[in-house]
Design a protein around this motif. Structure first.
Motif, PDB file in Angstrom:
ATOM      1  N   TRP B  52      15.200 -19.212  66.518  1.00 44.64           N
ATOM      2  CA  TRP B  52      16.423 -19.420  65.745  1.00 44.64           C
ATOM      3  C   TRP B  52      17.134 -18.115  65.451  1.00 44.64           C
ATOM      4  O   TRP B  52      16.505 -17.085  65.231  1.00 44.64           O
ATOM      5  CB  TRP B  52      16.083 -20.117  64.419  1.00 44.64           C
ATOM      6  CG  TRP B  52      15.509 -21.476  64.628  1.00 44.64           C
ATOM      7  CD1 TRP B  52      14.192 -21.810  64.565  1.00 44.64           C
ATOM      8  CD2 TRP B  52      16.218 -22.656  64.968  1.00 44.64           C
ATOM      9  NE1 TRP B  52      14.031 -23.147  64.840  1.00 44.64           N
ATOM     10  CE2 TRP B  52      15.261 -23.694  65.088  1.00 44.64           C
ATOM     11  CE3 TRP B  52      17.567 -22.961  65.185  1.00 44.64           C
ATOM     12  CZ2 TRP B  52      15.616 -24.996  65.420  1.00 44.64           C
ATOM     13  CZ3 TRP B  52      17.911 -24.263  65.501  1.00 44.64           C
ATOM     14  CH2 TRP B  52      16.944 -25.258  65.622  1.00 44.64           C
ATOM     15  N   HIS B  54      20.549 -16.627  62.964  1.00 43.82           N
ATOM     16  CA  HIS B  54      21.349 -17.116  61.841  1.00 43.82           C
ATOM     17  C   HIS B  54      22.475 -16.158  61.496  1.00 43.82           C
ATOM     18  O   HIS B  54      22.579 -15.074  62.033  1.00 43.82           O
ATOM     19  CB  HIS B  54      20.467 -17.457  60.640  1.00 43.82           C
ATOM     20  CG  HIS B  54      20.269 -16.324  59.679  1.00 43.82           C
ATOM     21  ND1 HIS B  54      20.165 -16.535  58.338  1.00 43.82           N
ATOM     22  CD2 HIS B  54      20.147 -15.004  59.863  1.00 43.82           C
ATOM     23  CE1 HIS B  54      19.997 -15.379  57.740  1.00 43.82           C
ATOM     24  NE2 HIS B  54      19.979 -14.441  58.627  1.00 43.82           N
ATOM     25  N   ASN B 118      15.513 -31.603  52.494  1.00 48.03           N
ATOM     26  CA  ASN B 118      14.426 -30.944  51.769  1.00 48.03           C
ATOM     27  C   ASN B 118      14.781 -31.061  50.292  1.00 48.03           C
ATOM     28  O   ASN B 118      15.692 -30.411  49.814  1.00 48.03           O
ATOM     29  CB  ASN B 118      14.326 -29.479  52.218  1.00 48.03           C
ATOM     30  CG  ASN B 118      13.322 -28.696  51.399  1.00 48.03           C
ATOM     31  OD1 ASN B 118      12.532 -29.261  50.667  1.00 48.03           O
ATOM     32  ND2 ASN B 118      13.368 -27.376  51.525  1.00 48.03           N
ATOM     33  N   GLY B 121      14.732 -27.438  47.731  1.00 48.72           N
ATOM     34  CA  GLY B 121      14.275 -26.120  48.146  1.00 48.72           C
ATOM     35  C   GLY B 121      13.768 -25.327  46.952  1.00 48.72           C
ATOM     36  O   GLY B 121      13.999 -25.698  45.807  1.00 48.72           O
ATOM     37  N   ARG B 217      11.259 -14.834  40.831  1.00 45.43           N
ATOM     38  CA  ARG B 217      12.157 -15.347  41.842  1.00 45.43           C
ATOM     39  C   ARG B 217      13.605 -15.484  41.380  1.00 45.43           C
ATOM     40  O   ARG B 217      14.358 -16.259  41.959  1.00 45.43           O
ATOM     41  CB  ARG B 217      11.643 -16.707  42.353  1.00 45.43           C
ATOM     42  CG  ARG B 217      10.255 -16.630  42.980  1.00 45.43           C
ATOM     43  CD  ARG B 217      10.182 -15.638  44.137  1.00 45.43           C
ATOM     44  NE  ARG B 217      11.054 -16.017  45.228  1.00 45.43           N
ATOM     45  CZ  ARG B 217      10.690 -16.764  46.250  1.00 45.43           C
ATOM     46  NH1 ARG B 217       9.477 -17.222  46.330  1.00 45.43           N
ATOM     47  NH2 ARG B 217      11.534 -17.037  47.208  1.00 45.43           N
TER      48      ARG B 217
HETATM   49  C1  HEM Z   1      16.689 -24.350  62.082  1.00 42.47           C
HETATM   50  C2  HEM Z   1      16.302 -23.264  61.538  1.00 42.47           C
HETATM   51  C3  HEM Z   1      15.843 -23.180  60.106  1.00 42.47           C
HETATM   52  C4  HEM Z   1      15.482 -24.149  59.246  1.00 42.47           C
HETATM   53  C5  HEM Z   1      15.422 -25.639  59.517  1.00 42.47           C
HETATM   54  C6  HEM Z   1      15.145 -23.531  57.987  1.00 42.47           C
HETATM   55  C7  HEM Z   1      14.762 -24.202  56.869  1.00 42.47           C
HETATM   56  C8  HEM Z   1      14.514 -23.626  55.661  1.00 42.47           C
HETATM   57  C9  HEM Z   1      14.207 -24.337  54.468  1.00 42.47           C
HETATM   58  C10 HEM Z   1      14.055 -25.828  54.363  1.00 42.47           C
HETATM   59  C11 HEM Z   1      14.050 -23.450  53.482  1.00 42.47           C
HETATM   60  C12 HEM Z   1      13.798 -23.741  52.046  1.00 42.47           C
HETATM   61  C13 HEM Z   1      12.381 -23.721  51.665  1.00 42.47           C
HETATM   62  C14 HEM Z   1      12.310 -24.014  50.208  1.00 42.47           C
HETATM   63  O1  HEM Z   1      13.161 -23.495  49.481  1.00 42.47           O
HETATM   64  O2  HEM Z   1      11.456 -24.779  49.808  1.00 42.47           O
HETATM   65  C15 HEM Z   1      14.234 -22.161  54.035  1.00 42.47           C
HETATM   66  C16 HEM Z   1      14.119 -21.013  53.329  1.00 42.47           C
HETATM   67  C17 HEM Z   1      14.298 -19.795  53.871  1.00 42.47           C
HETATM   68  N1  HEM Z   1      14.704 -19.536  55.150  1.00 42.47           N
HETATM   69 FE1  HEM Z   1      14.905 -20.860  56.648  1.00 42.47          FE
HETATM   70  N2  HEM Z   1      15.278 -22.201  58.106  1.00 42.47           N
HETATM   71  C18 HEM Z   1      15.708 -21.940  59.377  1.00 42.47           C
HETATM   72  C19 HEM Z   1      15.969 -20.737  59.916  1.00 42.47           C
HETATM   73  C20 HEM Z   1      15.859 -19.577  59.208  1.00 42.47           C
HETATM   74  C21 HEM Z   1      16.182 -18.293  59.754  1.00 42.47           C
HETATM   75  C22 HEM Z   1      16.678 -18.071  61.169  1.00 42.47           C
HETATM   76  C23 HEM Z   1      15.942 -17.401  58.759  1.00 42.47           C
HETATM   77  C24 HEM Z   1      16.072 -15.900  58.753  1.00 42.47           C
HETATM   78  C25 HEM Z   1      16.424 -15.191  59.767  1.00 42.47           C
HETATM   79  C26 HEM Z   1      15.490 -18.110  57.595  1.00 42.47           C
HETATM   80  C27 HEM Z   1      15.167 -17.520  56.406  1.00 42.47           C
HETATM   81  C28 HEM Z   1      14.787 -18.195  55.278  1.00 42.47           C
HETATM   82  C29 HEM Z   1      14.392 -17.569  54.032  1.00 42.47           C
HETATM   83  C30 HEM Z   1      14.331 -16.085  53.738  1.00 42.47           C
HETATM   84  C31 HEM Z   1      14.085 -18.582  53.127  1.00 42.47           C
HETATM   85  C32 HEM Z   1      13.568 -18.410  51.711  1.00 42.47           C
HETATM   86  C33 HEM Z   1      14.511 -18.832  50.672  1.00 42.47           C
HETATM   87  C34 HEM Z   1      13.817 -19.136  49.368  1.00 42.47           C
HETATM   88  O3  HEM Z   1      12.635 -18.834  49.175  1.00 42.47           O
HETATM   89  O4  HEM Z   1      14.455 -19.720  48.507  1.00 42.47           O
HETATM   90  N3  HEM Z   1      15.436 -19.427  57.910  1.00 42.47           N
HETATM   91  N4  HEM Z   1      14.534 -22.281  55.371  1.00 42.47           N
END
Ligand code: HEM
Ligand code: SF4
Ligand code: SF4
Lengths: 77, 406
Positions: B52, B54, B118, B121, B217
């Motif tokens: 992926w 972004h 989700n 989050g 956080r």
């Molecule tokens: C299709 C691709 C992706 C999906 C489906 C996805 C999905 C998610 C979801 C559902 C969360 C929330 C988790 C939660 O808060 O319980 C999340 C958090 C996060 N995602 Fe992704 N993500 C994707 C790609 C990426 C990419 C490419 C990056 C970084 C380059 C990324 C970085 C992050 C980070 C840093 C968090 C943490 C946020 C937090 O703790 O509140 N994600 N992602």
């Protein structure tokens, strides 16, 4: 969609300067725009708010949020 | 055609617990994108490499956040997830919904997106996973008509979040639900139009149990507390004494050693001014001990995960603030404005406020936001070599500079 204008209408002169500056760069942080055009940061924020609603400026996220002229920067590879 | 089998992911369906793989497979019945998501993930598991990308421009008109751009790195192979953006919706305080509202959310999302959600989050938002760029504006318009708004993403105020507080929890020292709702509404511009060096988050926890993990956080943690002394019901203490070892389970674990249990009289006593309001004794003996009557919140600043610097926990900047009436919220909002203004002026790009304070010093920060230093800002103030006391203060306290009694 109606936007809440918290600080009243933006200064047209600041808006024009923001557009002019963004014409000269690829993208910028709002603070750097404020410094470059010699306006207060909150005036720039207010101007940007209107310019994005007018579809002239847009937000761009590349590790942090930048602003740029609408359509100027393509989504990165 | 890509390989449809997912042997590695299938392993994650085994066992008694819920499985995200099973859920994505269910969504895949209706959504080709959800099906392809499984293919990409299976491949990532096999190759041990993410696929992926972004960032970029995804948003709705006038907003700088709320939609997070996600792109697969091989769009020819996986055309249905070539664009697979995440939408954040502002959640209601405490995540209370009726079924009609949940159905509305899901119906709109199934119409345009992958159907995957989700709820919720760790950001607090309703997270909708996977839609195409062309559908972002119609998704926003329909959610907007249904009474929803986007949450935050990018260098803005991130979606404020709260614990369930008085909605279900007896420990709440203030109405986290009301505070979160009221304060979120105030800062709509800051939420929707990213204008800062980096992100900034506010989390509201009703007590020091900190169910939102605000201290680690969020940039600003608002943690419920009380400023008088906790209340002890001695009759209830006797009932606990018959069931648990109060000295070992409660007194010995009090971080400031301010609780004493008299085994003879079966009474528990507290040195109120030494209590740091950590909640431990209340958690163990909720029927016998409760917070004091003068409740409010402690405001802390600077918590964050690792970015420029390592992870930080937030620091106390206001030991006690009332959190009941509109005036109290106004005081909090005014403080936040001063804090953000200072950070906006002094922060470097991608620096969270905790990092700006770390770089420039707490003294500069407190001066900048016009908050006076107080002992509650430091752990064990008398032992802290960075806090300099005037002889006058010490004379009044009865302790000399070398720690001896005057
Ligand atoms: C299709 C691709 C992706 C999906 C489906 C996805 C999905 C998610 C979801 C559902 C969360 C929330 C988790 C939660 O808060 O319980 C999340 C958090 C996060 N995602 Fe992704 N993500 C994707 C790609 C990426 C990419 C490419 C990056 C970084 C380059 C990324 C970085 C992050 C980070 C840093 C968090 C943490 C946020 C937090 O703790 O509140 N994600 N992602
Ligand atoms: S943080 Fe405290 S008030 Fe909030 S839900 Fe947790 S225990 Fe209850
Ligand atoms: S709340 Fe924590 S610090 Fe206060 S008396 Fe109870 S255990 Fe000790």
């Amino acid at each position: 969609m109606v936007f809440k204008m918290a600080r009243g209408p933006a200064d047209p002169e600041v808006k024009a300067k923001v557009l002019e500056y963004l014409g000269k760069v690829q993208k910028a942080k709002s603070r750097d725009v404020a410094v470059a055009i010699g306006a207060s940061k909150s005036d720039v924020d207010n101007a940007v708010k209107e310019l994005t609603a007018e579809d002239l400026v847009e937000y761009l996220y590349i590790t942090t949020t930048f602003i740029c002229l609408k359509g100027k920067v393509q989504t990165p590879d | 055609m890509t390989e449809k089998n997912t042997p590695l992911l299938d392993e994650l369906e085994k066992g008694k617990w819920p499985s995200f793989v099973t859920e994505i497979k269910r969504a895949a019945v209706k959504s080709e994108a959800a099906g392809e998501l499984l293919q990409v993930l299976e491949r990532s598991y096999k190759e041990r490499r993410g696929h992926w990308k972004h960032g970029g421009i995804v948003g709705v008109r006038g907003y700088g956040g709320g939609v997070i751009g996600r792109y697969v790195d091989e769009p020819q192979t996986y055309p249905n997830v070539a664009e697979f953006h995440t939408v954040r919706l502002l959640q209601p305080s405490g995540w209370f919904y009726n079924t009609k509202t949940l159905r509305t959310v899901c119906d709109i999302w199934e119409k345009y997106g992958s159907g995957l959600t989700n709820m919720h989050g760790s950001t607090g938002d309703i997270i909708l996973l996977g839609c195409k760029t062309e559908h972002i504006q119609p998704i926003f318009d329909e959610f907007s008509d249904a009474g929803f708004d986007l949450g935050g993403s990018g260098s803005c105020l991130r979606t404020p979040n709260c614990c369930v507080g008085p909605g279900r929890c007896e420990h709440a020292c203030y109405d986290t639900l009301e505070a979160c709702y009221n304060i979120t509404n105030e800062f709509m511009d800051e939420l929707h139009r990213p204008m800062w060096p980096y992100k900034s988050k506010i989390k509201f926890s009703g007590c020091a149990n900190d169910c939102t993990s605000s201290i680690a956080r969020s940039d600003c943690s608002v943690i419920g507390t009380w400023r008088d002394t906790l209340r002890i019901d001695q009759e209830a203490v006797k009932e606990y004494a018959a069931k648990i070892n109060i000295k070992a389970a409660v007194c010995d674990k009090c971080p400031t050693s301010c609780l004493t249990f008299n085994a003879e009289t079966q009474e528990l006593s507290v040195v109120g001014e030494d209590c740091t309001r950590c909640m431990h004794c209340i958690n163990v003996m909720p029927k016998a001990i409760q917070p004091g009557k003068e409740k409010g919140a402690t405001i802390l600043i600077g918590g964050k995960s690792t970015i420029v610097q390592s992870a930080f926990m937030s620091w106390v900047i206001v030991p006690f603030m009332k959190m009941e009436a509109e005036d109290d919220f106004a005081e909090f909002k005014d403080l936040m404005r001063r804090i953000w203004e200072w950070w906006d002026e002094h922060g470097k790009s991608r620096e969270r406020i905790g990092e700006t304070i770390y770089r420039l010093g707490m003294t500069k920060f407190l001066n900048g936001i016009e908050v006076a230093p107080v002992p509650q800002m430091v752990f064990r103030p008398r032992a802290n070599p960075y806090v300099f006391w005037n002889q006058d203060d010490l004379d009044r306290s009865g302790t000399a500079l070398d720690g001896s009694k005057l």
